[in-house]
Design a protein around this motif. Structure first.
Motif, mmCIF file in Angstrom:
data_model
loop_
_atom_site.group_PDB
_atom_site.id
_atom_site.type_symbol
_atom_site.label_atom_id
_atom_site.label_comp_id
_atom_site.label_asym_id
_atom_site.label_seq_id
_atom_site.Cartn_x
_atom_site.Cartn_y
_atom_site.Cartn_z
ATOM 1 N N VAL B 380 0.665 -1.194 0.309
ATOM 2 C CA VAL B 380 0.024 -0.054 -0.038
ATOM 3 C C VAL B 380 0.823 1.181 -0.059
ATOM 4 C CG1 VAL B 380 -1.806 1.366 1.429
ATOM 5 C CG2 VAL B 380 -1.917 -1.166 1.212
ATOM 6 N N GLY B 381 1.851 1.257 0.668
ATOM 7 C CA GLY B 381 3.048 2.582 0.968
ATOM 8 C C GLY B 381 3.784 2.704 -0.533
ATOM 9 N N SER B 382 4.088 1.498 -1.364
ATOM 10 C CA SER B 382 4.461 1.780 -2.540
ATOM 11 C C SER B 382 3.477 2.225 -3.533
ATOM 12 C CB SER B 382 4.958 0.423 -3.071
ATOM 13 O OG SER B 382 5.878 -0.352 -2.294
ATOM 14 N N VAL B 383 2.278 1.799 -3.445
ATOM 15 C CA VAL B 383 1.281 2.465 -4.213
ATOM 16 C C VAL B 383 1.039 4.014 -3.750
ATOM 17 C CG1 VAL B 383 -1.158 2.379 -5.431
ATOM 18 C CG2 VAL B 383 0.262 0.273 -4.735
ATOM 19 N N LEU B 384 1.116 4.072 -2.560
ATOM 20 C CA LEU B 384 0.706 5.629 -2.331
ATOM 21 C C LEU B 384 1.893 6.402 -2.992
ATOM 22 C CD1 LEU B 384 -1.260 7.552 -0.831
ATOM 23 C CD2 LEU B 384 0.079 7.019 1.247
ATOM 24 N N HIS B 385 3.190 5.848 -2.767
ATOM 25 C CA HIS B 385 4.192 6.630 -3.097
ATOM 26 C C HIS B 385 4.276 6.984 -4.581
ATOM 27 C CE1 HIS B 385 8.703 7.048 -4.084
ATOM 28 N NE2 HIS B 385 8.534 8.098 -3.148
ATOM 29 N N ALA B 392 2.427 15.391 2.235
ATOM 30 C CA ALA B 392 1.508 14.701 3.459
ATOM 31 C C ALA B 392 1.768 13.291 2.746
ATOM 32 C CB ALA B 392 0.381 15.074 3.446
ATOM 33 N N ALA B 393 1.307 13.196 1.580
ATOM 34 C CA ALA B 393 0.899 11.767 1.072
ATOM 35 C C ALA B 393 2.484 11.132 1.046
ATOM 36 C CB ALA B 393 0.457 11.827 -0.574
ATOM 37 N N ARG B 399 6.779 6.465 5.234
ATOM 38 C CA ARG B 399 6.421 5.934 6.533
ATOM 39 C C ARG B 399 5.869 4.671 6.612
ATOM 40 N NH1 ARG B 399 8.389 6.688 11.905
ATOM 41 N NH2 ARG B 399 6.598 6.176 13.371
ATOM 42 N N LEU B 400 4.950 4.505 5.843
ATOM 43 C CA LEU B 400 4.281 2.994 5.365
ATOM 44 C C LEU B 400 5.410 2.013 5.026
ATOM 45 C CD1 LEU B 400 0.857 3.867 4.095
ATOM 46 C CD2 LEU B 400 1.339 3.167 6.255
ATOM 47 N N SER B 401 6.063 2.199 4.057
ATOM 48 C CA SER B 401 7.001 1.413 3.675
ATOM 49 C C SER B 401 8.237 1.331 4.493
ATOM 50 C CB SER B 401 7.821 2.239 2.387
ATOM 51 O OG SER B 401 6.694 2.167 1.149
ATOM 52 N N ASP B 402 8.525 2.177 5.202
ATOM 53 C CA ASP B 402 9.667 2.116 6.286
ATOM 54 C C ASP B 402 9.500 1.578 7.404
ATOM 55 O OD1 ASP B 402 11.258 3.069 4.076
ATOM 56 O OD2 ASP B 402 11.617 5.302 4.838
ATOM 57 N N GLU B 403 8.378 1.679 7.949
ATOM 58 C CA GLU B 403 8.016 1.054 9.113
ATOM 59 C C GLU B 403 6.489 0.579 9.078
ATOM 60 O OE1 GLU B 403 7.388 2.075 13.782
ATOM 61 O OE2 GLU B 403 8.033 3.683 12.489
ATOM 62 N N PRO B 404 6.623 -0.552 8.124
ATOM 63 C CA PRO B 404 5.269 -1.321 8.063
ATOM 64 C C PRO B 404 4.656 -1.916 9.286
ATOM 65 C CG PRO B 404 6.982 -2.339 6.805
ATOM 66 C CD PRO B 404 7.642 -1.290 7.485
ATOM 67 N N ARG B 405 5.523 -2.492 10.104
ATOM 68 C CA ARG B 405 5.016 -3.235 11.127
ATOM 69 C C ARG B 405 4.443 -2.380 12.150
ATOM 70 N NH1 ARG B 405 9.852 -5.381 9.658
ATOM 71 N NH2 ARG B 405 9.896 -7.608 9.393
ATOM 72 N N GLY B 406 4.915 -1.282 12.336
ATOM 73 C CA GLY B 406 4.449 -0.198 13.468
ATOM 74 C C GLY B 406 3.253 0.020 12.837
ATOM 75 N N SER B 407 2.960 0.756 11.531
ATOM 76 C CA SER B 407 1.807 1.158 10.865
ATOM 77 C C SER B 407 0.851 0.247 10.588
ATOM 78 C CB SER B 407 2.274 1.581 9.353
ATOM 79 O OG SER B 407 3.244 2.594 9.394
ATOM 80 N N LEU B 683 0.600 18.163 8.611
ATOM 81 C CA LEU B 683 1.123 16.973 9.679
ATOM 82 C C LEU B 683 -0.096 16.018 9.931
ATOM 83 C CD1 LEU B 683 3.196 18.256 12.289
ATOM 84 C CD2 LEU B 683 3.789 16.764 10.732
ATOM 85 N N ARG B 684 -1.264 17.020 10.296
ATOM 86 C CA ARG B 684 -2.690 16.250 10.468
ATOM 87 C C ARG B 684 -2.952 15.180 9.026
ATOM 88 N NH1 ARG B 684 -5.005 21.026 12.866
ATOM 89 N NH2 ARG B 684 -4.712 20.927 14.882
ATOM 90 N N SER B 685 -2.872 15.846 7.874
ATOM 91 C CA SER B 685 -2.999 15.047 6.765
ATOM 92 C C SER B 685 -2.382 13.626 6.604
ATOM 93 C CB SER B 685 -2.987 15.674 5.434
ATOM 94 O OG SER B 685 -3.745 16.935 5.559
ATOM 95 N N MET B 686 -1.033 13.918 6.888
ATOM 96 C CA MET B 686 0.058 12.849 6.930
ATOM 97 C C MET B 686 -0.561 11.634 7.658
ATOM 98 S SD MET B 686 3.950 12.953 7.727
ATOM 99 C CE MET B 686 3.741 12.567 9.545
ATOM 100 N N ILE B 687 -0.790 12.030 9.101
ATOM 101 C CA ILE B 687 -1.299 11.071 10.138
ATOM 102 C C ILE B 687 -2.606 10.456 9.627
ATOM 103 C CG2 ILE B 687 -2.331 10.760 12.548
ATOM 104 C CD1 ILE B 687 -0.141 12.877 13.433
ATOM 105 N N LEU B 688 -3.436 11.197 9.166
ATOM 106 C CA LEU B 688 -4.633 10.386 8.564
ATOM 107 C C LEU B 688 -4.337 9.561 7.399
ATOM 108 C CD1 LEU B 688 -7.071 13.735 8.645
ATOM 109 C CD2 LEU B 688 -7.305 11.530 10.094
ATOM 110 N N LEU B 689 -3.784 9.929 6.515
ATOM 111 C CA LEU B 689 -3.200 9.414 5.369
ATOM 112 C C LEU B 689 -2.721 7.855 5.633
ATOM 113 C CD1 LEU B 689 -2.023 11.524 2.763
ATOM 114 C CD2 LEU B 689 -4.009 10.161 2.458
ATOM 115 N N GLN B 690 -1.568 8.153 6.775
ATOM 116 C CA GLN B 690 -1.011 7.029 7.197
ATOM 117 C C GLN B 690 -1.858 5.931 7.796
ATOM 118 O OE1 GLN B 690 2.675 8.037 9.452
ATOM 119 N NE2 GLN B 690 2.510 6.119 10.291
#
Lengths: 240, 762
Positions: B380-385, B392-393, B399-407, B683-690
């Motif tokens: 999902v992170g790759s597609v979003l990238h 934000a995106a 962040r999704l690609s680099d820390e997928p476990r936490g996300s 920042l808020r958009s980023m968190i929501l997107l994530q």
């Protein structure tokens, strides 16, 4: 317990002290980075030694190796003639608890414990009863000018107060060597000087050795000797 | 060391208390769920033991000094009413008495449950009390399935009972029959327990993370002053035990507090005695100890992943990027599930093996989703990238690609809930399909039908009695008959009843009765002289009979009926006018009574009371009970709904905790970004997107998987292909919306937390 607040740095001519901490050809590498490239250093009993050098020169790594926090890749570290670099993790932990004290720049106090409990912590870990440990810890508060802060938590104290608590904790077990890594790095100049005065005065009467890493000349002025580290090697030794 | 560990766990300031509180809450919820799971079988056993005296009836052939028992399941006020008619058979003094009663009730008297007594007081006697008789006493609580149960033990004439195939018992049992849940029921319950525990586990894991960074810092500080690794491990175990102990105690309290509410949830149309919901003491103690052991082991396992050094915490190994092979366990677990489902009907396997196999495979699928989740997050992170346009995106994608476990960890709870929901909505769709109705589909609104049980007939003149009741528009007796020609059965069975009355009472709009009284309802080739006998007659020779002559007529048309009712009517309908002596049809026994009413609840009860007073074993069904007949579906739906609310609440809590933790951990980074000019809105958009992008993507995948799994299980176990109904779309939409609302709730403090002025405090 003497009050050391009035004490001032009084470097004096000293006879060569008996060696207590001896490192030979210390080497340490982090990945591709060579932090230490063969360091020889001898530190005497009761001596205050400042390790100086620019950022990234390897001075903190040297301190960590001397204190048994890091194990060198090569070379030896002897405390009073006994190799400590070959000790296992548990033995080194016990050694740190019984023979060493530490004062770091920040983050060394346990935030959940009060100042008194923080100072008593090494004793508690050594199996001393809580009441005895806290009684011994409490003795240090007046002498370090932090009387009345016993039941405050680290978050409720200023940086200078926290560092004095850290000094008390470093000294409570009567260590052979106190290691201090940038102990005044997060303090203003006045608070920094107070901490160093307290530390140097406290160890003076007990023949405790102090190894202090700093890049501040003001701090180094309290030392008997300055060791300058550059690119992982000792580039000079300056007697104060 | 223990004292120090307890102090460290309990005296960590507000943040640590919140972490401790949340983790304890998670343990408490898990403990409560487990206590309820442990209580289920004992509660059923207790219910069965309480009703053994009437459920476990053993007929005796020695008809000496027995008690005749006839148990009838009646209804009143939309509830089940169990009438137990009893009469002495032989010496009344020696006849056994049902457990808990002082004596057999006299004829016309009854012992009733407290709930029935209350209802009798609330309803006029012609709606209920006349069915029961005079109240002689109470059936004690110890002999009732639930506090709301409506039960009456009614004294009846022995002759009345003998005519209706009663049990003759010489002793009333107090031991329950062996508990037998249907296999599919056990399976659903096992899967529900697994499904409910998964979000709890996610919540525990997430809540633990909240204070992890602080805890690791603390442990590093302890190492600095000389704590050995062993001492650190002991401290970690003590801290974990503090949390699990508090959580377990809170779980016991939660269990006790919520028990009265859970007792209100009916199963098999019956609520529970609160005291019945009690786990076996030994099992509960073992479970509570197991929670402590698991907590301690989890603490030690987390220590294994970390090397606490005096200089801070270093991960033992840098986690590698999740690879595509993480999807393999999901495929394997699905294959295992398919295999266990295929073996479900294998007679060589025991019930426990079958249920264990399918339950284990279901749990494995849930675990595999959790395992594959990080890889899906990378995708999902790759597609979003690739599609990202703004900062934000881009940041969220990285962040999704680099820390997928936490996300993924942040959304895992919701994903689990969605999977469980879609699987269970497939089960409820199935339950709805299976929820057949015993209400005649011919009944129109306000309609009532009555029929005898056990091959007897309705008393003559019942239509007249019922027809006079207040609110009744019309009552029509129907006689099911067979036609004999030369002693041989000539056609399928048919009805004898007044055609115009039946057309009216059933509301058959457009139906016009034949002039000669002979109406075709299905395919029947009528023409000739017949003997008419009751369809239920044991043999043609002994049955009462009536002659009828039917003129052959190839142009005879079918009576107009709604198409969906055609399957529920017999081949023909003879109006009394078809017979030479219309009054003679009354010699044939009536076996169905159709009643048209004004549709009020009161008239329904009046009709029931009147019919039951005349024929105790008659069954009366109201058209309005068509909905009530779906009660099993409603029950399953309610249980699934409650489960979903619980799992989604937990999932929402997990998400809020995870987002807060991630924000706290990255606070410095956010402050620096804002210092460099990033707007707080970005920042808020980023968190929501994530949170939102992987949530939506993985939730849809998870829902499809849940539906597939649910449908697969049902297809193999029942042979019916069921897809989840539209509810699942609503649930998924709501889940995502609620989850995003939860994330949005954590955003307001972001502005304050990330003010560039806070940089100097860092």
């Amino acid at each position: 317990m003497t009050t050391y607040l009035a004490a001032a740095p009084t470097p004096v001519e000293r006879a060569a002290p008996a060696p207590i901490l001896v490192a030979t050809d210390l080497k340490k590498r982090f990945g591709r980075t060579e932090a230490l490239r063969g360091i020889d250093v001898t530190i005497g009993r009761g001596e205050i030694v400042a390790v100086m050098g620019p950022s990234g020169s390897g001075k903190s790594t040297l301190l960590h190796c001397l204190a048994g926090i890091l194990r060198p890749d090569a070379g030896t570290v002897e405390l009073e003639g006994r190799r400590i670099d070959t000790l296992g993790e548990t033995e080194r932990s016990k050694l740190r608890r019984s023979s060493f004290g530490f004062v770091f720049q920040f983050g060394q106090l346990v935030p959940e414990l009060t100042a008194l409990e923080n100072v008593a912590l090494p004793l508690l870990l050594d199996g001393v009863s809580r009441s005895d440990a806290e009684a011994r810890a409490a003795d240090w508060f007046p002498s370090l000018g932090i009387e009345g802060l016993e039941h405050r938590r680290p978050g409720d104290m200023s940086g200078g107060q926290s560092q004095r608590v850290a000094v008390a904790r470093a000294l409570v077990t009567g260590p052979t060597v106190v290691f201090a890594d940038e102990p005044t790095g997060s303090l203003d100049s006045l608070a920094g000087e107070q901490v160093m005065e307290l530390l140097s005065a406290a160890v003076a009467s007990s023949e405790t050795t102090v190894v202090v890493v700093t890049h501040e000349a003001r701090v180094a002025a309290y030392a008997h000797r300055e060791i300058v580290v550059r690119d992982g090697r000792i580039s000079g030794v300056v007697a104060a | 060391m223990i004292g120090l560990g307890i102090r460290l766990a309990l005296s960590g300031g507000r943040g640590a208390i919140v972490g401790l509180g949340l983790t304890s809450l998670a343990v408490a919820i898990g403990t409560a769920v487990l206590l309820f799971a442990l209580s289920f079988a004992p509660a059923l056993a207790d219910r069965d033991a309480r009703t053994a005296w009437r459920d476990n009836l053993r007929p005796t052939t020695d008809a000496v000094d027995a008690t005749l028992v006839l148990r009838i399941e009646d209804r009143v006020d939309d509830q089940l009413l169990t009438r137990i008619h009893v009469a002495p058979d032989g010496d009344p003094a020696a006849a056994p008495v049902p457990a808990g009663l002082p004596s057999l009730p006299e004829v016309g008297e009854a012992y009733v449950s407290p709930a029935l007594a209350r209802l009798m007081g609330d309803l006029p006697s012609d709606q209920l009390a006349d069915r029961i008789g005079r109240v002689a006493g109470s059936v004690p609580d110890a002999y009732l399935a639930s506090p709301d149960e409506l039960v009456a033990v009614i004294g009846t004439e022995p002759e009345v009972l003998r005519a209706r195939e009663p049990y003759a018992v010489t002793a009333f049992e107090t031991d329950a029959l062996a508990l037998e849940l249907p296999l599919i029921g056990v399976l659903i319950l096992a899967l529900a327990a697994i499904g409910a525990l998964a979000p709890v586990a996610v919540f525990v894991a997430t809540a633990t993370r909240l204070s992890a960074a602080r805890r690791e810092m603390r442990l590093a500080a302890l190492r600095l002053v000389g704590a050995t690794p062993g001492q650190i491990a002991r401290l970690a175990v003590v801290e974990a035990l503090v949390v699990t102990s508090i959580g377990s105690l809170a779980g016991i309290v939660l269990f006790l507090v919520s028990r009265p509410l859970v007792a209100r949830i009916p199963l098999d149309a019956t609520t529970w005695w609160i005291s019945s919901i009690s786990p076996p003491m030994a099992a509960a103690v073992v479970m509570l100890l197991a929670v402590q052991v698991v907590g301690a082991i989890a603490a030690l396992a987390s220590m294994r992943r970390l090397v606490i050094t005096p200089l801070g915490v270093q991960r033992r190994a840098a986690p590698s990027r999740p690879a595509a092979w993480r999807i393999i366990p999901l495929g394997l677990s699905l294959a295992a599930l398919a295999a266990s489902v295929a073996l479900f009907r294998d007679p060589g396997l025991s019930e426990v093996e079958r249920v264990g196999m399918i339950g284990g495979a279901f749990a494995a699928v849930i675990g595999a989703i959790a395992f594959a989740g990080p890889w899906l997050t990378v995708v999902v992170g790759s597609v979003l990238h690739r599609v990202a346009r703004g900062a934000a995106a881009l940041l969220a994608a990285r962040r999704l690609s680099d820390e997928p476990r936490g996300s993924f960890g942040a959304i895992a709870g919701v994903i689990m809930a969605v999977f469980v929901a879609s699987a269970f909505f497939t089960f409820t769709a199935f339950a709805r399909l299976q929820a057949g109705s015993d209400v005649d589909p011919l009944l129109r609104e306000g309609g009532i039908m009555a029929y005898p049980t056990g091959g007897s007939s309705l008393p003559s003149g019942i239509a007249e009695t019922v027809g006079e009741l207040d609110g009744v528009i019309m009552a029509v007796e129907v006689r099911s008959v067979a036609l004999l020609e030369d002693g041989e059965f000539a056609t399928d069975y048919g009805w004898v009843a007044s055609c115009p009355d039946l057309v009216e009472v059933l509301g058959l709009v457009g139906a016009s009765c034949a002039a000669d009284g002979v109406n075709l309802l299905g395919s029947a080739d009528l023409g000739g002289t017949y003997d008419v006998i009751p369809a239920t007659a044991p043999s043609a020779g002994t049955a009462p009979r009536l002659g009828v002559e039917i003129r052959p007529d190839p142009s005879r048309a079918l009576l107009e009926l709604p198409a969906d009712t055609r399957a529920y009517v017999p081949a023909f309908l003879l109006d009394p006018s078809a017979f030479a002596e219309p009054a003679g049809v009354e010699r044939l026994p009536a076996d169905v009574l159709y009643v048209g009413t004004d549709g009020s609840a009161a008239v329904g009860e009046r009709v029931r009371t009147a019919v039951v007073a005349a024929a105790p074993d008659a069954t009366v069904r109201l058209e309005s009970e068509r909905v009530a007949a779906d009660s099993q579906f409603a029950e399953i739906g309610r249980i699934v709904g409650l489960g979903l609310i619980g799992t989604l609440t937990l999932a929402g809590c997990s998400l809020a905790v995870a987002v807060t933790t991630a924000t706290l951990e990255r606070r410095r980074q956010f402050v620096l970004l804002r210092s460099a000019g990033m707007a707080v809105g970005t920042l808020r958009s980023m968190i929501l997107l994530q949170a939102g992008v992987p949530l939506a993507a993985v939730a849809i995948a998870s829902a499809l998987l849940g539906a597939l799994v649910g449908s697969g299980i049902l297809f193999v176990t029942s042979g019916v292909l069921v897809l989840p109904d539209a509810t699942v779309v609503i649930v998924i939409g709501l889940s995502i919306a609620v989850a995003m609302a939860v994330v949005a709730m954590t955003l307001p403090p972001l502005e304050r937390m990330t003010r560039p002025t806070s940089l100097r405090h860092e």
